[in-house]
Design a protein around this motif. Structure first.
Motif, PDB file in Angstrom:
ATOM      1  N   ARG A 128       0.844  -1.204   0.000  1.00  0.00           N
ATOM      2  CA  ARG A 128       0.000   0.000   0.000  1.00  0.00           C
ATOM      3  C   ARG A 128       0.873   1.246   0.000  1.00  0.00           C
ATOM      4  O   ARG A 128       0.516   2.263  -0.572  1.00  0.00           O
ATOM      5  CB  ARG A 128      -0.930  -0.006   1.225  1.00  0.00           C
ATOM      6  N   THR A 131       2.116   1.679  -3.532  1.00  0.00           N
ATOM      7  CA  THR A 131       0.953   1.998  -4.376  1.00  0.00           C
ATOM      8  C   THR A 131       0.562   3.464  -4.198  1.00  0.00           C
ATOM      9  O   THR A 131       0.314   4.176  -5.180  1.00  0.00           O
ATOM     10  CB  THR A 131      -0.241   1.089  -4.014  1.00  0.00           C
ATOM     11  N   ALA A 132       0.543   3.909  -2.931  1.00  0.00           N
ATOM     12  CA  ALA A 132       0.174   5.308  -2.665  1.00  0.00           C
ATOM     13  C   ALA A 132       1.164   6.254  -3.350  1.00  0.00           C
ATOM     14  O   ALA A 132       0.772   7.232  -3.991  1.00  0.00           O
ATOM     15  CB  ALA A 132       0.144   5.562  -1.160  1.00  0.00           C
ATOM     16  N   LYS A 135       0.678   6.327  -7.116  1.00  0.00           N
ATOM     17  CA  LYS A 135      -0.519   7.097  -7.515  1.00  0.00           C
ATOM     18  C   LYS A 135      -0.233   8.598  -7.444  1.00  0.00           C
ATOM     19  O   LYS A 135      -0.645   9.360  -8.323  1.00  0.00           O
ATOM     20  CB  LYS A 135      -1.700   6.745  -6.609  1.00  0.00           C
ATOM     21  N   ASN A 257      -5.301  12.980  -4.050  1.00  0.00           N
ATOM     22  CA  ASN A 257      -4.587  11.902  -3.361  1.00  0.00           C
ATOM     23  C   ASN A 257      -4.631  11.989  -1.842  1.00  0.00           C
ATOM     24  O   ASN A 257      -3.690  11.560  -1.174  1.00  0.00           O
ATOM     25  CB  ASN A 257      -3.118  11.888  -3.823  1.00  0.00           C
ATOM     26  N   ASP A 259      -6.324  10.249   0.259  1.00  0.00           N
ATOM     27  CA  ASP A 259      -6.254   8.893   0.831  1.00  0.00           C
ATOM     28  C   ASP A 259      -4.825   8.359   0.793  1.00  0.00           C
ATOM     29  O   ASP A 259      -4.371   7.687   1.718  1.00  0.00           O
ATOM     30  CB  ASP A 259      -7.113   7.907   0.017  1.00  0.00           C
ATOM     31  N   ASP A 260      -4.155   8.631  -0.311  1.00  0.00           N
ATOM     32  CA  ASP A 260      -2.796   8.110  -0.465  1.00  0.00           C
ATOM     33  C   ASP A 260      -1.842   8.783   0.519  1.00  0.00           C
ATOM     34  O   ASP A 260      -0.978   8.129   1.105  1.00  0.00           O
ATOM     35  CB  ASP A 260      -2.320   8.319  -1.912  1.00  0.00           C
ATOM     36  N   VAL A 263      -2.344   7.100   3.766  1.00  0.00           N
ATOM     37  CA  VAL A 263      -1.642   5.809   3.838  1.00  0.00           C
ATOM     38  C   VAL A 263      -0.174   6.041   4.208  1.00  0.00           C
ATOM     39  O   VAL A 263       0.421   5.281   4.970  1.00  0.00           O
ATOM     40  CB  VAL A 263      -1.734   5.058   2.479  1.00  0.00           C
ATOM     41  N   CYS A 419       5.443  13.575  -0.513  1.00  0.00           N
ATOM     42  CA  CYS A 419       5.067  12.342   0.204  1.00  0.00           C
ATOM     43  C   CYS A 419       5.743  12.240   1.575  1.00  0.00           C
ATOM     44  O   CYS A 419       5.404  11.352   2.355  1.00  0.00           O
ATOM     45  CB  CYS A 419       5.447  11.106  -0.625  1.00  0.00           C
TER      46      CYS A 419
END
Ligand code: ATP
Ligand code: MG
Length: 439
Positions: A128, A131-132, A135, A257, A259-260, A263, A419
């Protein structure tokens, strides 16, 4: 299947409680006890709990649900129930559980070293976490295209195999080219400068290669650079475009993003702040004064800023900062001297770097481009280059030269900052560094 397959995210969006749905994906977690198997299934959109019961499934399917290991691929259908304890608040009670392919014991378990995860990146990209990031990466590159296209820039694609250096010979990757040698692109710049005479405003997002011979947490050997070049543009305007681009990217990530970012455990207050703040511009000379006065750091005027100095400067700011007018002698051959600069006129170049906060360092580097062929030759010779190899580049100055500027934005640097990553290696799916060129 007697019902359509839908993305897990859609099921979690609500409105499906009591209805039958189908989902497909990979087993993310599994645990069973007696007559129940508690599985979590993931697809590209999210994860959902699937609670399989012996009395709701054909025997063989229930046995499969019990014995299937993590990463087994499955197609499941059943009724949706609201359940506060389940991740996302819903779970599926399947009346069909189909295994597409059983998985072997998955080598990635909790608490493995960064190196192990990088050795197994082909599997770790299923996490995850990765993946985050991937994305968000997609949003970032999409935003770059959108930003420039909205402003009338044309996408221009440079060659990747190039005969010359532009950012220093020591970081070139040499490639056998039939009987000759050539190099992988360090930047699109020399070709972009040729193209502005027809297209005027151009951009690209391209792979870039630099043999970075020291280990750092912000250098890759293969990275993606988003570059722009514009005719009739002077340095001040150019750095403003860079500020706007960074804000545009942040806005798109916050829109798409959330949600990402969650995460990744990335708080977003500082990113939101960047949207409404204006990014300061200071000169190199001002930056040295700041280092001396606020941090007691004495950097001799004329030296390029090192990582530690960039980080110390950025401790004083909560948005990116543009630093302009670095010493001409420390700069690449194509950055022109500024005879009318506020500080040290005649000794500084018309150039800028944009530094990110929180120790993420330089995210953008740009400059006006020297149009004086004799100056260009002089500085190429300083760097040990033969000006004869740059004839095509000098030609761009011979036929209707115009003031022009451009910059390169390090896509992975921006992703790492947005990020909140500890290492730039996680900002790209398959990192290439001094120590790694596989998988
Ligand atoms: P640095 O001083 O950090 O090595 P640079 O001055 O060599 O950067 P530029 O040539 O200005 O960088 O390249 C433009 C942008 O590309 C940089 O601002 C940075 O965001 C990014 N970049 C440069 N080198 C790398 C690398 N090896 N890996 C990832 N991104 C990079
Ligand atoms: Mg460098």
């Amino acid at each position: 299947m007697d019902c359509g397959i839908i993305p897990i995210r859609e099921v979690l969006g609500g409105g499906y409680a009591g209805k039958k749905v189908g989902v497909r994906g990979w087993i993310y977690r599994t645990r069973s006890s007696g007559s129940k198997a508690f599985l979590v299934v993931r697809d590209s959109s999210g994860i959902i709990q699937v609670t399989a019961s012996r009395d709701e499934l054909p025997e063989r399917e229930f046995d499969d649900a019990k014995k299937a290991l993590i990463e087994t691929s499955v197609v499941v259908s059943g009724k949706v129930f609201e359940d506060k304890r389940a991740p996302g608040g819903y779970e599926i009670h399947p009346d069909k559980f189909g295994v597409v392919s059983f998985a072997d014991v998955f080598p990635i378990t909790k608490d493995q070293s960064e190196e192990f995860l990088r050795d197994n990146r082909h599997l770790w990209i299923r996490s995850r976490y990765m993946t985050a990031i991937m994305k968000i990466r997609s949003t970032v590159t999409g935003a770059i295209h959108e930003f420039f296209r909205e402003r009338g820039y044309c996408e221009f694609t440079p060659p990747i195999l190039q005969p010359n250096q532009c950012e220093g010979g020591s970081t070139l990757f040499e490639v056998k080219y039939y009987g000759e040698k050539t190099y992988l692109s360090q930047t699109w710049q020399l070709y972009a400068e040729a193209a502005i005479f027809s297209l005027e405003k151009i951009y690209d997002v391209s792979p870039t290669f630099r043999a970075e011979k020291s280990k750092t947490s912000r250098h890759l050997s293969e990275f993606w650079m988003a570059e722009m070049e514009a005719a009739w543009m002077e340095i001040d305007e150019c750095s403003e475009v860079a500020k706007d681009e960074i804000k545009f990217i942040i806005r798109k990530v916050l829109e798409n993003n959330r949600d990402d970012l969650e995460v990744l455990g990335r708080e977003t207050a500082d990113l939101e702040h960047c949207l409404n703040a204006s990014f300061p511009t200071i000169t190199y000379t001002d930056a040295l004064k700041l280092l001396k006065e606020k941090d007691g750091m004495d950097v001799p005027w004329g030296k390029d800023l090192r990582t530690i100095e960039e980080e110390t400067i950025m401790n004083h700011f909560d948005t990116p900062v543009v630093v302009t007018h670095y010493p001409k002698e420390a700069m690449a051959f194509y950055k022109p001297v500024d005879p009318a600069a506020k500080d040290a006129p005649g000794q500084v170049a018309k150039c800028f770097d944009m530094l990110a906060p929180k120790g993420y360092g330089e995210i953008v580097g740009g400059s006006q481009r020297d149009t004086d062929v004799e100056e260009l030759k002089k500085y190429l010779e300083r760097d040990g280059e033969d000006p004869a190899n740059y004839k095509f580049y000098f030609d761009t100055r011979r036929y209707g030269s115009v003031p022009h500027s451009g910059y390169g934005l390090g896509v992975e640097r921006v992703i790492a900052w947005i990020c909140g990553l500890e290492n730039i290696k996680d900002a790209i799916p398959f990192p290439r560094t001094l120590a790694r060129c596989s998988p």
